[in-house]
Enzyme design. Structure first.
Site, PDB file in Angstrom:
ATOM      1  N   HIS A 167     -15.433  10.692 -20.993  1.00  0.00           N
ATOM      2  CA  HIS A 167     -16.172  11.361 -19.912  1.00  0.00           C
ATOM      3  C   HIS A 167     -16.398  10.425 -18.720  1.00  0.00           C
ATOM      4  O   HIS A 167     -17.360  10.600 -17.965  1.00  0.00           O
ATOM      5  CB  HIS A 167     -17.527  11.902 -20.386  1.00  0.00           C
ATOM      6  N   SER A 288      -6.696   0.599   7.276  1.00  0.00           N
ATOM      7  CA  SER A 288      -7.291   1.693   8.031  1.00  0.00           C
ATOM      8  C   SER A 288      -7.181   1.371   9.510  1.00  0.00           C
ATOM      9  O   SER A 288      -7.317   0.215   9.913  1.00  0.00           O
ATOM     10  CB  SER A 288      -8.753   1.850   7.634  1.00  0.00           C
ATOM     11  N   LYS A 294     -10.761  -2.221   5.238  1.00  0.00           N
ATOM     12  CA  LYS A 294     -10.200  -1.328   4.227  1.00  0.00           C
ATOM     13  C   LYS A 294      -8.823  -1.770   3.736  1.00  0.00           C
ATOM     14  O   LYS A 294      -7.994  -2.237   4.501  1.00  0.00           O
ATOM     15  CB  LYS A 294     -10.062   0.097   4.793  1.00  0.00           C
ATOM     16  N   GLU A 301      -2.338   7.187  -4.429  1.00  0.00           N
ATOM     17  CA  GLU A 301      -2.785   8.539  -4.060  1.00  0.00           C
ATOM     18  C   GLU A 301      -1.603   9.476  -3.846  1.00  0.00           C
ATOM     19  O   GLU A 301      -1.653  10.668  -4.192  1.00  0.00           O
ATOM     20  CB  GLU A 301      -3.640   8.483  -2.792  1.00  0.00           C
TER      21      GLU A 301
END
Ligand code: ARG
Length: 472
Positions: A167, A288, A294, A301
């Site tokens: 979980h 970024s 970043k 992704e």
């Protein structure tokens, strides 16, 4: 160009124009053309035509002179395609007619003998099987490389402790090597799925002709063997209407992409600052445009995102095939774009994840510290009560829950709770319990077959390395 020019024979399709009084409209030409995508089959189409014409000559169906001229012309076309690409002329519809038309330009009327005893229906089925077979082999090679990366990193980290989750809540300590080897197992099953699909699809439809077979004395076993198939297909109707081989590939590609997507997701979570379990390679990250600090896990992704498109390709072809009567229907021309797209997305995704696994810097210090949090060794306390004090597990679970609640209320770890307090919960506890509560003791204890103990992980890594033909 006007499509409906009556008796103007300028438009006449060289391959099937005889029956027609008028040419196709512009819309017909556009909707019909598959050359923009099926040109990818040119290598397979030439190989299958060469096997076909060699068989026609061996069977005395075309003369050896014509067969030699055809084979020579096909070789020349292959060289042209390799050098300049495949020309896209919608009037020629597809790769089969494009090549045959060029052959006629090069060698004259003898070119017209190539299509004896075959149809585009068995031709495209053969070409596409050959293409899918190569795609299977390529996917398998990519997955093997991913397995090599996984077992290499797992071997380095057979004893590196991290929290294991259920979980996404801290559950029990595991080792990073164990976690990586879980993905090795998924990929092992995927490679076996690809191998199954390859065996099942490796039958040659060439010679099924349009749908019913042919009256010419062809030798289907010879063409099958020349193209590396195990045997000819058994039913001509099935041969030209079957796309199971493409669906098998897409189903496996979809399954693989789900595994890659899960692995990508782990890297995304682990790379986030609150976790900080991994530093992704710069080569597979981006920055970024506004936030200078970043470093984004874009490759991971996109692997996660591409799985959606690969599953979409499977859905697309399943819906195309659903409800088609025997035998060939033009709907089936739409079989190729989803397969081509899935194959290239898959190859990219596998390569990206291989690079990520091979080059990630695992922050084992942060993993180890996280494993100390969240009472990950609570099960070890319960197990200790069962073993040392012969308490039934359910009751041991309850006693341990009370101890966790006490530790939590004081903001301390389980092994920081003083012995007197533990004994106040259950008098059967003694000071030997502390040895069981370290994360090292916890993973070392889980030495059941396939468990997370470093000894077990090392064994599994050694087996996997042998299976991959790597040195131990
Ligand atoms: N371009 C076609 C396809 O990919 C080839 C088969 C055409 N057959 C036919 N009967 N029109 O499906």
């Amino acid at each position: 160009m006007s499509g409906t020019s009556g008796s103007d024979q300028m438009w006449a399709n060289k391959m099937w124009g005889g029956r027609f009084a008028a040419g196709p409209s512009a819309i017909m030409r556009e909707i019909n053309a598959s050359i923009p995508f099926d040109k990818a089959l040119w290598g397979q189409d030439i190989a299958a035509s060469k096997a076909h014409v060699a068989m026609l000559a061996a069977q005395g169906i075309v003369s050896s002179e014509d067969a030699a001229a055809i084979a020579g012309g096909l070789d020349r076309i292959a060289a042209e395609y390799a050098a300049n690409g495949v020309p896209e002329n919608w009037d020629l519809e597809d790769i089969h007619m494009t090549t045959e038309s060029r052959l006629a330009e090069l060698i004259g009327p003898a070119a017209g003998r190539l299509h004896t005893a075959r149809s585009r229906n068995d031709q495209v089925a053969t070409d596409f099987r050959l293409w899918v077979r190569d795609a299977i082999d390529e996917a398998d090679a990519g997955l093997r490389a991913l397995q090599v990366a996984l077992v290499t990193r797992a071997g380095e980290h057979a004893g590196s402790i991290m929290p294991g989750f259920t979980h996404l809540q801290t559950a029990q300590p595991v080792t990073l090597g164990h976690h990586l080897m879980a993905y090795y197992e998924m990929i092992r099953r995927d490679r076996s799925r690809l191998a199954d699909a390859r065996v099942r699809m490796n039958e040659c439809p060439l010679g099924a002709a349009a749908l019913a077979g042919t009256g010419f004395p062809i030798d289907r076993t010879a063409t099958a063997a020349a193209l590396g198939f195990d045997r000819p297909t058994a039913n001509s109707l099935d041969s030209v209407s079957d796309r199971d081989f493409a669906l098998d590939f897409l189903m496996t590609a979809a399954q693989i992409s789900l595994h890659l997507s899960r692995l990508a997701e782990e890297f995304i979570i682990w790379a986030s600052q609150p976790f900080g379990f991994v530093v992704l390679p710069d080569s597979l990250s981006t920055g970024s445009s506004i936030m200078p600090q970043k470093k984004n896990p874009d490759a991971a992704e996109l692997v996660r995102g591409h799985s959606g498109r690969i599953v979409g390709s499977l859905t697309s072809l399943m819906i195309t095939m659903k409800g088609l009567p025997l035998a060939y229907s033009k709907d089936m021309q739409d079989d190729k774009p989803p397969v081509f797209e899935a194959a290239s997305l898959l190859a990219l995704s596998v390569a990206a994840m291989t690079g990520m696994v091979a080059e990630a810097r695992f922050r084992t210090d942060r993993m180890r510290a996280a494993a100390e949090l969240g009472y990950a060794t609570a099960t070890d306390l319960a197990d200790w009560l069962v073993r040392q004090a012969d308490i039934p597990f359910r009751q041991a679970h309850h006693i341990t829950g009370t101890a966790v609640r006490l530790a939590e209320s004081r903001g301390i770890a389980l092994d920081q709770v003083p012995l007197d307090d533990l004994r106040a919960i259950d008098a059967r506890i003694d000071d030997r319990v502390y040895a069981a509560l370290s994360v090292e003791a916890s993973v070392a204890a889980r030495a059941s077959h396939g468990g997370t103990a470093p000894t077990q992980v090392a064994l599994r890594v050694a087996e996997a390395r042998s299976a991959l033909g790597l040195e131990n």
